[in-house]
Design an enzyme around this catalytic site. Sequence first.
Site, PDB file in Angstrom:
ATOM      1  N   THR A 126       0.603  -0.753  -0.155  1.00 31.07           N
ATOM      2  CA  THR A 126       0.264  -0.136   0.068  1.00 31.07           C
ATOM      3  C   THR A 126       0.910   1.622   0.108  1.00 31.07           C
ATOM      4  OG1 THR A 126      -0.950   1.370   1.466  1.00 31.07           O
ATOM      5  CG2 THR A 126      -0.097  -0.153   2.922  1.00 31.07           C
ATOM      6  N   ASP A 127       0.380   2.504  -0.724  1.00 29.06           N
ATOM      7  CA  ASP A 127       0.802   3.500  -0.573  1.00 29.06           C
ATOM      8  C   ASP A 127       0.949   3.696   1.445  1.00 29.06           C
ATOM      9  OD1 ASP A 127      -1.913   4.583  -0.271  1.00 29.06           O
ATOM     10  OD2 ASP A 127      -1.747   5.670  -2.052  1.00 29.06           O
ATOM     11  N   GLU A 128      -0.041   3.953   1.457  1.00 27.70           N
ATOM     12  CA  GLU A 128       0.343   3.723   3.355  1.00 27.70           C
ATOM     13  C   GLU A 128       1.360   4.184   3.893  1.00 27.70           C
ATOM     14  OE1 GLU A 128      -3.129   3.298   5.104  1.00 27.70           O
ATOM     15  OE2 GLU A 128      -4.905   3.111   3.662  1.00 27.70           O
ATOM     16  N   TYR A 151      -1.861  -0.471  11.364  1.00 25.88           N
ATOM     17  CA  TYR A 151      -1.916  -0.972   9.908  1.00 25.88           C
ATOM     18  C   TYR A 151      -0.634  -1.281   8.979  1.00 25.88           C
ATOM     19  CZ  TYR A 151      -3.399  -1.744   4.913  1.00 25.88           C
ATOM     20  OH  TYR A 151      -3.374  -1.754   3.730  1.00 25.88           O
ATOM     21  N   LYS A 155       2.252  -3.177   7.446  1.00 25.70           N
ATOM     22  CA  LYS A 155       2.557  -3.186   6.027  1.00 25.70           C
ATOM     23  C   LYS A 155       3.838  -3.557   5.196  1.00 25.70           C
ATOM     24  CE  LYS A 155      -0.546  -4.555   3.382  1.00 25.70           C
ATOM     25  NZ  LYS A 155      -0.684  -5.255   2.446  1.00 25.70           N
TER      26      LYS A 155
END
Length: 337
Positions: A126-128, A151, A155
């Site tokens: 994810t870009d997060e 989260y 990741k």
Amino acid sequence: MKNILVTGGAGFIGVNFVRMLLNETDDINVINYDALTYAGNLASLDDCLNNERHIFIHGDICDINKVEDTFERYSPEGVINFAAESHVDRSITDPDIFLKTNIMGTLSLLRASRKFNVKRFLQVSTDEVYGSLGLTGKFTEATNILPNSPYSASKASADHFVRAFNHTYDFDTVITRCSNNYGPYQFPEKMIPLCINNILKNKNLPVYGDGMQIRDWLFVKDHCTAIWEVFNKGKSGEVYNIGGSNEKANLELVKILLKILNKPESLITFVKDRPGHDRRYAIDNSKIMSDLNWKLSVTFEQGIELTVKWYLDNKKWLENVTSGAYQNYYSNMYSNR
Ligand code: NAD
Ligand code: TYD
């Protein structure tokens, strides 16, 4: 026939990906390995369950014995890991399961993949993991990893293990980092389906904080084609960002949904902000576009119309996933906001 192991193939992006592989290839068996948590739903695959190229295995990626049995039995050539706990708000209330599934689960898949000579492992990230942007700039593959939520921390950690397996063992891995997905079959804890569901029931739309946080919305089918391109043509050890080239503030997004569904803006309710809420995400797509020739197939206007129509045409699916446990989730998450 090639066997490809897809984990988390009963979740939102997974079901779109599994369906794409079954419909658009004829030489691939999909071994779909999923624990069927609250987010996994076999009803989302009802048209694929009788397909002889789709083999569903009910299993947890943290269960190394079951994972190894599956690898032994099906000898997959490739692994595409979608399985994860995926909701930021849940990670704020209960981070432990995020550590277990997203980190330990990825490690168990990496170990089994090496042991059973898998040719390529694709980690759906994810870009997060890059953290939050200011008013300008975009995330590139070289942006520092600065995760802000439990989260995204889980990741990011999984991404580091994938990278380490590539570096240490010369094991073939690729990582994709996408922006916020939207489209058919998304569980209504996430912003777009939550708002569609609430609008259909004339319920308030809870907008966190000032509603000026920006997300870069990517239609799920475009994400699936990008993953397949990276799996087939990406370079081992590389990361590929995937974005929708479509930044929207949450407030603007909610107003678009109200307009499509012809409901008043008075349904918008500003509620307490998410702790640590990332302000802005935006993806620089240039690497995947130039190296792999991938392109977006729909505009946001087309994608969001298709999405709303899908929810209107699939009210039974929506009713099924929002009955029972969802009611408790919703009242716990939103009653104190
Ligand atoms: P989802 O929550 O809809 O689905 C997750 C799936 O994984 C479910 O089917 C669930 O049953 C399964 N699962 C969970 N724990 C498992 C375990 N221990 N063992 C086996 N299966 C398990 O998630 P999604 O939105 O489809 O996201 C898929 C992947 O894409 C995730 O890795 C997520 O981090 C990533 N991602 C999603 C988005 C997005 O906007 N949805 C954006 C960026 C990255
Ligand atoms: P979400 O769909 O949870 O994705 P993510 O947190 O991974 O970006 O949320 C998208 C944006 O919408 C995010 O800025 C949080 C915001 N949001 C709300 O304002 N209200 C809500 O009820 C939810 C679920 C999200």
